[in-house]
Write an enzyme that holds these catalytic residues in place. Sequence first.
Site, PDB file in Angstrom:
ATOM      1  CB  CYS A   1      -8.961 -15.635 -19.868  1.00  0.00           C
ATOM      2  SG  CYS A   1      -8.546 -15.135 -21.532  1.00  0.00           S
ATOM      3  CG  HIS A   2      -9.533 -15.170 -15.895  1.00  0.00           C
ATOM      4  ND1 HIS A   2      -9.689 -14.274 -16.913  1.00  0.00           N
ATOM      5  CD2 HIS A   2      -8.305 -14.956 -15.375  1.00  0.00           C
ATOM      6  CE1 HIS A   2      -8.595 -13.524 -16.994  1.00  0.00           C
ATOM      7  NE2 HIS A   2      -7.750 -13.917 -16.082  1.00  0.00           N
TER       8      HIS A   2
END
Lengths: 187, 430
Positions: free
Chosen positions: A151-152
Site C-alpha cells: 500500500c505505502h
Amino acid sequence: MAEQASIASATVTGEGVRRRDFINIAAVSVAGVGGLAVLYPLISQMAPSADVLAESSTEIDISAIATGMAIKAMWRKQPVFVRNLTPEEIKSAEKVDVTSLRDPQTIEERTKAGKTNWLITMGVCTHLGCVPLGAGEGEVKGEFGGYFCPCHGSVYDTAARIRKGPAPKNLEVPPYEFSSDTVVKIG
Amino acid sequence: MSFPWANEYKPVHPFMRYLDERLPLPRFVYNAVGGGYPVPRNLNYMWNFGVLAGVALVLQIVTGVVLAMHYAANAGVAFDSVEHIMRDVNWGWMLRYAHANGASMFFIVVYTHIFRGFFYSSYKAPREMIWLLGVVIFLLMMATAFMGYVLPWGQMSFWGAKVITGLFSAIPLIGTPLQQWLLGGFAPDNAALNRFFSLHFLLPFVILGVIVLHVWALHIPGSSNPTGVEVKQESDTVPFHPYYTAKDGFGLGLFLILYTILVFFAPNLLGHPDNYIPANPMSTPAHIVPEWYFWPFYAILRAFTSDFFFIPAKLMGVLAMFSAILVWFFLPWLDTGPVRSGHYRPLFRKFFYLLVIDVLVLGYCGGAPAAEPYVMISQIASMYYFLHFLVILPIVSSIETPQPLPFSITEAVLGKDEHAVLSATSPAVA
C-alpha cells in the site's frame, strides 16, 4: 409594571439571588445532566459489541509449516502470520544493531524462548492496516527478506521489524502460547 | 437581503395570492433563484458550477434513495445485493452506474467551483462565511463519498475502509481505541458496514442543510463576478430568472452530456476492477488507491516517509492530509490583497496556475503506486502546496500591484458607455 421594574433593577444591580434564578439554573442543570446521560449510550453503542469481543482466541496447527515457510491464519477477523524462520533468517535478524531500528526490539523479545524460529505476528501493517506481502508462496518479501506492504511501501525484516517506509512500529506480536509443540493458541 | 431594485414577487392567480399570505414559499423561491434575485450581468460560465453541484446532489439523492430500496447492508450479502441490483433489478444497472458516476461528476463540478473561488478570490470579505460553509460542504462530501464507496463490499471497499479508519490510529494515545470505536470491531466488518450505510444515507441531507446556509449567506452580499467589483447600480445586474436560469440551463445540458457519456459508454472508467472482487480480509490488493477525487490528498498522505520533528511519519502524513483542506478555512485571512479577481492580479494569477498544476501532479502521484519517482514528486508537490497557501499567497497579496479596475460592472461590459460615465460622475452613486 412596578413589580417588573423592581425585578429589572434587582437584576441590573445584582442585589441578591432571586428564587427564580435558582429555579432556572437548577432546571437547566438537571436537564443538562439528563442530556449528557442520554449521550453516553449513544456513543457507547458504536464500540465493539459483545459478540465481536467474544471472538478473542484461536488455535492454529503449525505441524505442516516447514522451515522457511509461512501461513496466514485469522484472529479477530485479522490475518496472523506464522512463520518458521530458517537459521539464516534468524542470523540476519540477530546481526542488526538494535539501536539503529525505528522500533528497537531484538528477535528474542519478539519470539518465545527456545522457539526463536517461530515468528508469530499480526499480518497488519502498522501504518494503515494493509496485509503485507511475504507470507504467501511467491510473494515479494522486500529488500530485508521479511515482509513488504504494497500500500505505502513499508519494508519489514526477518523479525518483522520496521526497516523502511512510513510504518511507525514493528508488526505487532499478538498474545500467544504454545499449547503443544504443534499447536499455538493465539489470544 | 437584496438590492433595492430587485423585482418584487407579485402573485397573479388568486390561489397564489392566498398561498402567499399563509405560506410564502413561492416568494422565497422567487427571491432566491427567480426573478427577484439581481445578479451581476457579467457572470461567465465559471459561475455555472454552483447550480451544477446542486443538480449533482439531487441526482445523487434520487438515485441513492432508489438504490437503498434494493441494497442490503450486511457483510454477508452486501456484495451479492449489489450484483443483484446490476443483474436482476429493473434498470438497476443504470441506476447504480448513474449513482457511481454521479459521484465523480459531483466532484468534477465542485472542484471547478472551488478553483473558481481561488481564482476570483471569492472567499474575500464580505463573502468569508459562504467560503467557510463551502469548505464544510466539501468535507461532508468527502466523508459521504468515502462511506458510499465502502458499501459494495468489494476489495477496494474493504481496504479503503481499513486504510482510512487506520488514519485515526495515528493519533497518539486514543488512536487505536478510536479506530475500534469507529469500526465497531478490530477490522471492518458487519458493524462498520451497517453504520457506514446509515451515515451515507444521512449525510447528503446534512449537506443539503449546509447548502441552504451557503446560499443564504450568498444572498446577503449577492453573487461576486469576474471583475470582482461590487454591484453599484441597477444597470450592473440582471434578474437571475430568466437570464441565468437560461445560462445555467445551457451549462446543465453540457454537464448531462458528459454525465450520460460516462454512464452509458464508460461506466467503469473511473472505478477499479478490484472492487468487483468480494472483500477479503486476508489479502490486500496489490495496488490500493482511493477514487480519483481523493488522489491529491492521498499523495500528500503518502509523501511523509520518515519521522519529522520527532513526529512519527504516519501521524505527520495524516496531519498533512487533513491540513491540506483545513488550510482553506484560513484562506480569507491569508490572502490580504484588496483586489479580488485574478484578471487584475498578474502575479497572483501565475501562482494560481502553478497551484492548479501542482494539484494535478499530486493527483497523478496519488493514483500511482507507492514507489519512486512518485514518492519524491509527491514530497516536492506537497511542500509546494503548503508553500502556496502559507507563504506565497500572503507575500504576493502584500507586494503585488494590481492592474486598474473598471469603475463598475456596467463599464466592464459596455466599455465607455454613457450610462457608466454618468454613474461615475454622479455623487449619489459613488
